[in-house]
Design a protein around this motif. Sequence first.
Motif, mmCIF file in Angstrom:
data_model
loop_
_atom_site.group_PDB
_atom_site.id
_atom_site.type_symbol
_atom_site.label_atom_id
_atom_site.label_comp_id
_atom_site.label_asym_id
_atom_site.label_seq_id
_atom_site.Cartn_x
_atom_site.Cartn_y
_atom_site.Cartn_z
ATOM 1 N N GLY A 74 0.813 -1.198 0.000
ATOM 2 C CA GLY A 74 0.000 0.000 0.000
ATOM 3 C C GLY A 74 0.853 1.257 0.000
ATOM 4 N N VAL A 75 0.173 2.415 -0.026
ATOM 5 C CA VAL A 75 0.869 3.688 -0.127
ATOM 6 C C VAL A 75 1.730 3.947 1.105
ATOM 7 C CG1 VAL A 75 0.584 6.182 -0.324
ATOM 8 C CG2 VAL A 75 -0.894 4.668 -1.629
ATOM 9 N N TRP A 76 1.153 3.769 2.292
ATOM 10 C CA TRP A 76 1.902 4.092 3.502
ATOM 11 C C TRP A 76 3.064 3.131 3.719
ATOM 12 C CZ3 TRP A 76 1.616 8.719 5.102
ATOM 13 C CH2 TRP A 76 0.437 9.442 4.980
ATOM 14 N N THR A 77 2.888 1.886 3.334
ATOM 15 C CA THR A 77 4.017 0.952 3.414
ATOM 16 C C THR A 77 5.120 1.371 2.453
ATOM 17 O OG1 THR A 77 2.461 -0.818 3.975
ATOM 18 C CG2 THR A 77 4.675 -1.477 3.288
ATOM 19 N N THR A 78 4.732 1.829 1.266
ATOM 20 C CA THR A 78 5.724 2.321 0.303
ATOM 21 C C THR A 78 6.446 3.551 0.836
ATOM 22 O OG1 THR A 78 4.345 1.495 -1.517
ATOM 23 C CG2 THR A 78 6.063 3.076 -2.080
ATOM 24 N N VAL A 79 5.690 4.446 1.494
ATOM 25 C CA VAL A 79 6.322 5.613 2.110
ATOM 26 C C VAL A 79 7.344 5.165 3.149
ATOM 27 C CG1 VAL A 79 5.933 7.607 3.617
ATOM 28 C CG2 VAL A 79 4.389 7.163 1.694
ATOM 29 N N GLY A 80 6.992 4.149 3.943
ATOM 30 C CA GLY A 80 7.927 3.641 4.942
ATOM 31 C C GLY A 80 9.194 3.094 4.315
ATOM 32 N N PHE A 81 9.048 2.347 3.232
ATOM 33 C CA PHE A 81 10.232 1.819 2.558
ATOM 34 C C PHE A 81 11.048 2.941 1.918
ATOM 35 C CE2 PHE A 81 8.218 -2.425 2.686
ATOM 36 C CZ PHE A 81 9.316 -3.166 3.081
#
Length: 390
Positions: A74-81
């Motif tokens: 998801g978007v927030w997981t991508t932001v975290g990575f």
Amino acid sequence: MNRLLRLRPRRWWATDPDVPVLEPPIRAGRWNVSWLLPSVLLASLVVADWTAPEHLRIVTWLGLVPALAAATCGVWTTVGFALGTLVTVGWLEYSLDHRYPVGLSDFLLVVTACVLSVLASALRLRAYHLVRQLEDAAQATRLAVLRPIPSRIGGVETANLYLAAERATKVGGDFFDVQPSPYGPRVLLGDVQGKGTSAVDAAAALLSAFREAAYYEADLAVVAERLESRMRRHNRYMALLGERGERFATAVLVGLPARDTGGLEMVNFGHEAPYAVTPERIWALPEGDGAPLGLTELTGALPPVRRVPFPAEATLLLYTDGVSEARNRANQFLPVEEELGRATDTAPRALVGLIEEAVLRHTGGRLTDDTTLLAVRRDPRPPPGGLALD
């Protein structure tokens, strides 16, 4: 057994927005492990950069980590990575103190990869939800046409299946219904030529005509005439709206007498021959020798009403060409009668499940046409209160 519009392998009742349909996450049992691949890639690149010679810098490859996360998470997981990637780049530079440090342009390359990955993830999820809405609209359209059929209705047991070959808004023209009547249950299954909403519209027109005529008309020939008339009127109406070409439909119309007489009546509009199945034998009913609905003007007459022997314990199996023309990798057709010969239970539910499994196994799940099955058998234990009429 009532299964409509299954989209490899989504069932028609799976409308929970939390149920993934088009892009299911990577799972290990009940756990979502979509984050695992980007994590493994991040760890691998850190180890590779740590152990690489000083003149070989692969730290900029860390930009692939958020890109992979954008494709699986998801978007927030991508932001975290993405943030984790930037922190890792700085940590590697500080810890290794290379003679070949990462320059400003290389660092900006990683930053750009991180930003674009987040944007790509957002666009991917937006497209996913849009396609999901279109898919749900297609399901609603199909469900409005193919209403659920009770497993016991009008003195018969029923089971049915619809497997859609196309996704999202691409719905086909297969149709079927079982209509109780004072003259015994009537059964209809057919396939409108073509795809898309115009084919569904034609199927809806035929089903609406069938539900009224099958209940009120005692003579099955009159029901067949009403179906042909409805198909012609529908074509004329669509021509006024500017649609080019006339629709036609192959179909099988069956009438089971209210009292068992050892037979049934059938009108076949150029459709596949249904099968009758008992524990002792399997045989095909007469194949369609008449023109399809909408084309009987070419022959000058409707197909005849045939009276066919049909024992009370037999199950009638009707299907569309998605079954008979299912092909494997060797381009061989599905041997339907041979598959039916393997049945240990001839109840409608069992036969539909058997042929469904055979079609998916034979094609490897790669359906090239909509697949529809309808099985009907006289109810050996009809519910009290007589026929269920609607």
